[in-house]
Design a protein around this motif. Structure first.
Motif, PDB file in Angstrom:
ATOM      1  N   PRO A   1       0.794  -1.230   0.000  1.00  0.00           N
ATOM      2  CA  PRO A   1       0.000   0.000   0.000  1.00  0.00           C
ATOM      3  C   PRO A   1       0.827   1.280   0.000  1.00  0.00           C
ATOM      4  N   PHE A   2       2.075   1.208   0.480  1.00  0.00           N
ATOM      5  CA  PHE A   2       2.946   2.384   0.417  1.00  0.00           C
ATOM      6  C   PHE A   2       3.571   2.518  -0.975  1.00  0.00           C
ATOM      7  N   VAL A   3       3.796   1.395  -1.651  1.00  0.00           N
ATOM      8  CA  VAL A   3       4.303   1.426  -3.026  1.00  0.00           C
ATOM      9  C   VAL A   3       3.220   1.992  -3.942  1.00  0.00           C
ATOM     10  N   TYR A   4       2.031   1.419  -3.868  1.00  0.00           N
ATOM     11  CA  TYR A   4       0.908   1.882  -4.685  1.00  0.00           C
ATOM     12  C   TYR A   4       0.559   3.328  -4.344  1.00  0.00           C
TER      13      TYR A   4
ATOM     14  N   SER B   1       0.750   8.781 -11.280  1.00  0.00           N
ATOM     15  CA  SER B   1       1.336   7.942 -12.321  1.00  0.00           C
ATOM     16  C   SER B   1       0.447   6.766 -12.666  1.00  0.00           C
ATOM     17  N   ILE B   2      -0.405   6.375 -11.747  1.00  0.00           N
ATOM     18  CA  ILE B   2      -1.353   5.280 -11.973  1.00  0.00           C
ATOM     19  C   ILE B   2      -2.686   5.641 -11.342  1.00  0.00           C
ATOM     20  N   SER B   3      -3.696   4.879 -11.714  1.00  0.00           N
ATOM     21  CA  SER B   3      -5.010   4.946 -11.075  1.00  0.00           C
ATOM     22  C   SER B   3      -5.481   3.507 -10.883  1.00  0.00           C
ATOM     23  N   PRO B   4      -6.554   3.280 -10.152  1.00  0.00           N
ATOM     24  CA  PRO B   4      -7.028   1.901  -9.953  1.00  0.00           C
ATOM     25  C   PRO B   4      -7.324   1.166 -11.252  1.00  0.00           C
ATOM     26  N   ALA B   5      -7.628   1.906 -12.304  1.00  0.00           N
ATOM     27  CA  ALA B   5      -7.966   1.258 -13.580  1.00  0.00           C
ATOM     28  C   ALA B   5      -6.766   1.062 -14.486  1.00  0.00           C
ATOM     29  N   THR B   6      -5.627   1.605 -14.107  1.00  0.00           N
ATOM     30  CA  THR B   6      -4.429   1.477 -14.957  1.00  0.00           C
ATOM     31  C   THR B   6      -4.075   0.010 -15.165  1.00  0.00           C
ATOM     32  N   GLN B   7      -3.763  -0.349 -16.414  1.00  0.00           N
ATOM     33  CA  GLN B   7      -3.389  -1.721 -16.759  1.00  0.00           C
ATOM     34  C   GLN B   7      -1.857  -1.851 -16.788  1.00  0.00           C
ATOM     35  N   LEU B   8      -1.333  -2.848 -16.068  1.00  0.00           N
ATOM     36  CA  LEU B   8       0.102  -3.125 -16.053  1.00  0.00           C
ATOM     37  C   LEU B   8       0.343  -4.573 -16.431  1.00  0.00           C
TER      38      LEU B   8
ATOM     39  N   ARG C   1      -7.100  -4.907  -9.194  1.00  0.00           N
ATOM     40  CA  ARG C   1      -7.022  -6.357  -9.100  1.00  0.00           C
ATOM     41  C   ARG C   1      -5.628  -6.802  -8.650  1.00  0.00           C
ATOM     42  N   ALA C   2      -4.602  -6.092  -9.103  1.00  0.00           N
ATOM     43  CA  ALA C   2      -3.228  -6.458  -8.766  1.00  0.00           C
ATOM     44  C   ALA C   2      -2.978  -6.382  -7.263  1.00  0.00           C
ATOM     45  N   LEU C   3      -3.499  -5.336  -6.611  1.00  0.00           N
ATOM     46  CA  LEU C   3      -3.309  -5.225  -5.161  1.00  0.00           C
ATOM     47  C   LEU C   3      -4.166  -6.247  -4.428  1.00  0.00           C
ATOM     48  N   ALA C   4      -5.400  -6.432  -4.880  1.00  0.00           N
ATOM     49  CA  ALA C   4      -6.291  -7.392  -4.217  1.00  0.00           C
ATOM     50  C   ALA C   4      -5.718  -8.794  -4.269  1.00  0.00           C
ATOM     51  N   ALA C   5      -5.103  -9.135  -5.403  1.00  0.00           N
ATOM     52  CA  ALA C   5      -4.529 -10.472  -5.569  1.00  0.00           C
ATOM     53  C   ALA C   5      -3.068 -10.523  -5.140  1.00  0.00           C
TER      54      ALA C   5
ATOM     55  N   VAL D   1      -5.724  11.024  -2.189  1.00  0.00           N
ATOM     56  CA  VAL D   1      -4.857   9.841  -2.205  1.00  0.00           C
ATOM     57  C   VAL D   1      -5.360   8.827  -1.176  1.00  0.00           C
ATOM     58  N   ASP D   2      -5.697   9.321   0.006  1.00  0.00           N
ATOM     59  CA  ASP D   2      -6.167   8.434   1.062  1.00  0.00           C
ATOM     60  C   ASP D   2      -7.445   7.706   0.646  1.00  0.00           C
ATOM     61  N   TYR D   3      -8.355   8.421   0.012  1.00  0.00           N
ATOM     62  CA  TYR D   3      -9.628   7.816  -0.379  1.00  0.00           C
ATOM     63  C   TYR D   3      -9.410   6.710  -1.406  1.00  0.00           C
ATOM     64  N   VAL D   4      -8.569   6.969  -2.387  1.00  0.00           N
ATOM     65  CA  VAL D   4      -8.300   5.960  -3.421  1.00  0.00           C
ATOM     66  C   VAL D   4      -7.612   4.749  -2.820  1.00  0.00           C
ATOM     67  N   MET D   5      -6.607   4.971  -1.970  1.00  0.00           N
ATOM     68  CA  MET D   5      -5.886   3.848  -1.381  1.00  0.00           C
ATOM     69  C   MET D   5      -6.781   3.038  -0.443  1.00  0.00           C
ATOM     70  N   THR D   6      -7.641   3.712   0.305  1.00  0.00           N
ATOM     71  CA  THR D   6      -8.576   2.989   1.177  1.00  0.00           C
ATOM     72  C   THR D   6      -9.500   2.121   0.335  1.00  0.00           C
ATOM     73  N   SER D   7      -9.951   2.665  -0.790  1.00  0.00           N
ATOM     74  CA  SER D   7     -10.814   1.895  -1.685  1.00  0.00           C
ATOM     75  C   SER D   7     -10.090   0.659  -2.225  1.00  0.00           C
ATOM     76  N   LEU D   8      -8.828   0.821  -2.611  1.00  0.00           N
ATOM     77  CA  LEU D   8      -8.052  -0.314  -3.112  1.00  0.00           C
ATOM     78  C   LEU D   8      -7.889  -1.390  -2.038  1.00  0.00           C
ATOM     79  N   MET D   9      -7.634  -0.952  -0.814  1.00  0.00           N
ATOM     80  CA  MET D   9      -7.440  -1.923   0.267  1.00  0.00           C
ATOM     81  C   MET D   9      -8.756  -2.552   0.725  1.00  0.00           C
ATOM     82  N   GLN D  10      -9.863  -1.852   0.502  1.00  0.00           N
ATOM     83  CA  GLN D  10     -11.166  -2.482   0.766  1.00  0.00           C
ATOM     84  C   GLN D  10     -11.385  -3.670  -0.167  1.00  0.00           C
TER      85      GLN D  10
END
Length: 773
Positions: free
Chosen positions: A466-469, A477-484, A516-520, A628-637
């Motif tokens: 979560p600190f890297v993301y 540089s990225i968003s939750p929808a960014t494809q890597l 998906r990358a963080l969730a998995a 930033v906090d809102y997006v990261m919290t959403s990713l970790m949810q």
């Protein structure tokens, strides 16, 4: 002849005058000391040092801190057999002397001289001090061995005898006497050595305690069991000679008591004292607070001045934490002991990274590590044999064997802790900074006081992601929808060393969205993000979130996989900031401190509040933006709801509150983490061995090892009535785009080979290293 007689008379007169003057001087000195000392009249009202009391956030007593522990009892509560044992052992003529016993002093002098001649060196085998002298020494004089002190002590004993009855003297003596291991007074010693109220002590137990005043350490059954057994024979003989016991009864109770009692001490440590024997509800937290208090107020004030310390701990939540941590560690020990049955050698684990690379290329088998024979033997001895040998050596003439066993005990003293799974849990309230729960190990004991919650630096593995993301989200540089691209990467550093990160399951998925990358928990994607933003961006972000110094973070690509060692406390601080809408959190354990009269000495809560208020004023309160906090919290949810932690938290534990977090597992399954939060609490759980190369067992990951403990803790603290808040609403700077949320201005498109900010290939890195690109 007359002249010679005259000289003798003259010399005698001079000597008499000198002795008279010296005697008068000494007498005057002693009388002056006694006149200047008003404590004898107030002896019955003697007040011992007052312990410091620690209270939880609800005002419930957690524990007391002290060096001298006394529980005052009356003479009526003390059994006659105990009084008889002490009189027989310490002062046989107690009821007939006047404070000092010249005959006892003479007997002691003869025995000590005889023993010294036999031994060829000075020895003290018997003392001549009466019980009254011991009381005077304990309260009124220091322990220095000088003639003046002994005279002072004797006169004070005489004064005590004049003012108090024998029964009053005995009661004061039994409440003040030093019996070793921090036990002052017979009641405390009864509880410490036998876990009994003093009134329920047996005759043989009383005789054991009666030996302690002369040598509290030397005759302690914990510290010197062989000497204690031998001394007890002497004490019982004295009781028989005094008519308190028959020979038959003394022999019977001796033979029945000692083997069982020595066996019961096998799990105790010689260094145990009354403080370490406290049944604290939160021992690691208590020790953490104690260290803070001593550094701020000094040792003497903490142990003697009766401070009242109001802490942030919530005892109800602490008990929940201990319940699930104990269950989790016990369960993991069964699994991990099986996995590590032959896995405790001193192999250099750094060899594994090179071997794993070769294994990937050439299809080599997985390494199997076997334990060295010496360690196997030591562990078997520690578990099964050493206690039995120790007991036998005490009751037989085997002094050398006993010494060897004690030496072996010292050599293996850390084996049980290092070969057991340890754990840590720390919980912080984001809005207040209160540390509400803290567990620093499997159990708190003389041999296990290392507080892993605040001291143990371990690799956090994927719980660091979560600190890297977050660093890349903050850089837009990225968003939750960014494809890597999830595909193999082979890294070559400047020295030619290679490193190839692999995913946990060993497979690859092609282009993957960041959510998906963080969730998995896809490792390759985390390394891709490292290549996008660079080490410096990640380090700066992680340092401000965890409040760890930036110099501690390694800058290699493995940084993206959590190879920098951090403590659970530091990880919890970072996650608490996420839980607090990105606002700063200053964790603390002490709210305020009062002296024994109720005067406030320090208010840490106010101090922290002032710091936060100043940050509000100068605009530095936001460690990261709300967006930033809102997006990261959403990713970790998504991790909790549909990722690596969902089965343990949602399905098995049934925890339904909105929550966010991340699992973490390190190479070879040596560390298992879960770091997570709700708006109300941030909590971190870690499990592993103190020996960082030891594995918890194959596939013993954070999701299955640490997450269930976290989920049980969170579910139950809400069930016992913890107030609830909701996550903050979506900030204006966050928008919906590309089928997901993003910060306005962030990149939506993906990063593929040759597109956008390109992830470097193996060839790219090699050419860069050689200066060809």
């Amino acid at each position: 002849m007359e002249q010679k007689l005259f000289k003798i008379e003259k010399a005698a007169l001079i000597a008499l005058t000198v002795f008279a003057v010296l005697g008068g001087f000494i007498s005057g000195y002693i009388n002056a000391e006694i006149k200047n000392f008003s404590g004898i009249e107030n002896l019955k009202r003697f007040q011992p040092s007052v312990p410091t009391r620690l209270y939880d956030v609800n005002g419930e007593l957690i524990t007391e801190l002290y060096q001298e522990k006394r529980n005052i009892v009356t003479l009526e509560d003390i059994p006659v057999s105990l009084i008889n044992a002490f009189i027989a052992s310490e002062d046989g003529e107690f009821y007939s002397h006047f404070g000092i016993n010249p005959l006892a002093i003479a007997r002691a002098m003869v025995k000590n001289v005889t023993a010294s001649v036999k031994a060829g060196k000075p020895r003290v085998v018997q003392g001549g001090s009466t019980i009254t002298q011991q009381l005077a020494k304990r309260i009124f004089t220091d322990s220095e061995r000088t003639v003046t002190r002994k005279i002072h002590e004797a006169v004070l004993a005489f004064q005590i005898e004049k003012r108090f009855s024998k029964e009053e003297i005995l009661e004061m003596y039994f409440n003040q006497i030093d019996l070793g291991h921090g036990c002052y007074g017979i009641s405390t010693a009864a509880g410490f050595f036998f876990n009994k109220d003093v009134k329920h002590l047996s005759v043989i137990e009383s005789s054991v305690l009666a030996a302690l005043p002369s040598r509290p350490s030397g005759y302690s059954p914990l510290r010197e069991p062989k000497a204690a057994v031998e001394k007890n024979r002497d004490t019982l003989r004295r009781m028989v000679d005094a008519g308190y016991l028959s020979r038959e009864d003394a022999d019977k109770m001796y033979n029945e008591f000692w083997p069982k009692f020595i066996a019961s001490l096998k799990d105790e440590f010689p260094t145990k004292n009354v403080s370490s024997a406290r049944n604290d509800a939160a021992p690691f937290f208590v020790d953490y607070v104690r260290q803070i208090l001593v550094s701020r107020f000094g040792k003497d004030a903490v142990y003697n001045d009766g401070l009242s310390v109001y802490t942030t701990l919530d005892l109800k939540r602490q008990l929940v934490a201990q319940k699930y941590m104990e269950q989790g560690i016990a369960r993991q020990n069964i699994v991990s002991n099986r996995a590590n049955a032959m896995y405790n050698s001193a192999l250099d684990r750094s060899l594994f990274s090179a071997y794993n690379y070769l294994k990937m290329i050439f299809g080599l088998p997985s390494p199997i590590v076997h334990n060295d024979v010496e360690t196997v033997f030591r562990k078997q001895m520690a578990d099964d044999l050493v206690d039995s040998i120790d007991v036998l050596s005490i009751f037989t003439d085997a002094g050398e064997v006993n010494h060897s066993v004690q030496t072996f005990r010292e050599l293996i003293s850390g084996i049980s802790t290092s070969l057991s799974v340890q754990g840590a849990l720390i919980a912080i309230e984001p809005k207040t900074g209160y540390i509400t729960s803290m567990i620093g190990g499997s159990e708190y004991s003389v041999n296990n006081q290392y507080n892993r919650a605040v001291q143990a630096r371990r690799q956090p593995g994927s719980s660091f992601k979560p600190f890297v993301y977050g660093s890349a989200i903050e850089a837009k540089s990225i968003s939750p929808a960014t494809q890597l691209l999830d595909a193999p990467i082979l890294d070559i550093d400047a020295s030619g060393e290679t490193w190839s990160p692999g995913n946990y399951e060993g497979n690859y998925s092609g282009m993957v969205a960041v959510r998906r990358a963080l969730a998995a928990s896809i490792n390759v994607i985390s390394v891709r993000i490292y290549d996008i933003v660079g080490a410096g961006t990640i380090i700066d972000y992680a340092a401000k979130m965890t409040k760890a110094q930036a110099s501690r973070f390694n800058s290699s690509p493995s940084l993206a996989l959590g190879t920098t060692e951090l403590t659970p406390f530091e990880m919890a601080t970072g996650y608490a900031i996420y839980a607090n809408d990105g606002r700063d959190v200053i964790p603390f354990a002490i709210r305020y401190v009062e002296d024994r009269d109720g005067n406030e000495l320090a208010n840490v809560e106010e101090e922290v509040g002032m710091i936060i208020a100043l940050k509000e004023i100068n605009g530095s309160i936001q460690v990261i933006s709300k967006e930033v906090d809102y997006v990261m919290t959403s990713l970790m949810q998504s991790v909790v709801d549909a990722g690596t932690a969902s089965e343990s938290i949602r399905l098995r534990a049934g925890f339904r509150k909105k929550a966010a977090g991340k699992t973490g597992t390190t190479q070879n399954w040596t560390d298992a983490w879960f770091c997570g939060f709700t708006p109300d609490i941030a909590a971190v759980v870690w499990l592993g061995y103190d020996r960082s190369f030891m594995s918890l067992g194959k596939h013993q990951a954070g999701a299955s090892v640490a997450a269930p403990i976290w989920a049980g803790y969170m579910r139950d603290i809400y069930n016992i009535g913890m107030p609830e808040e909701s996550f903050s609403p979506q900030p204006e700077g966050v928008i919906h785009a590309g089928g997901d949320i993003m910060i306005r201005g962030s990149r939506i498109g993906g990063y593929g080979e040759g597109g956008g900010q390109r992830v470097k290939s193996v060839l790219d890195r090699y050419l860069e290293k050689e200066g060809l690109q």
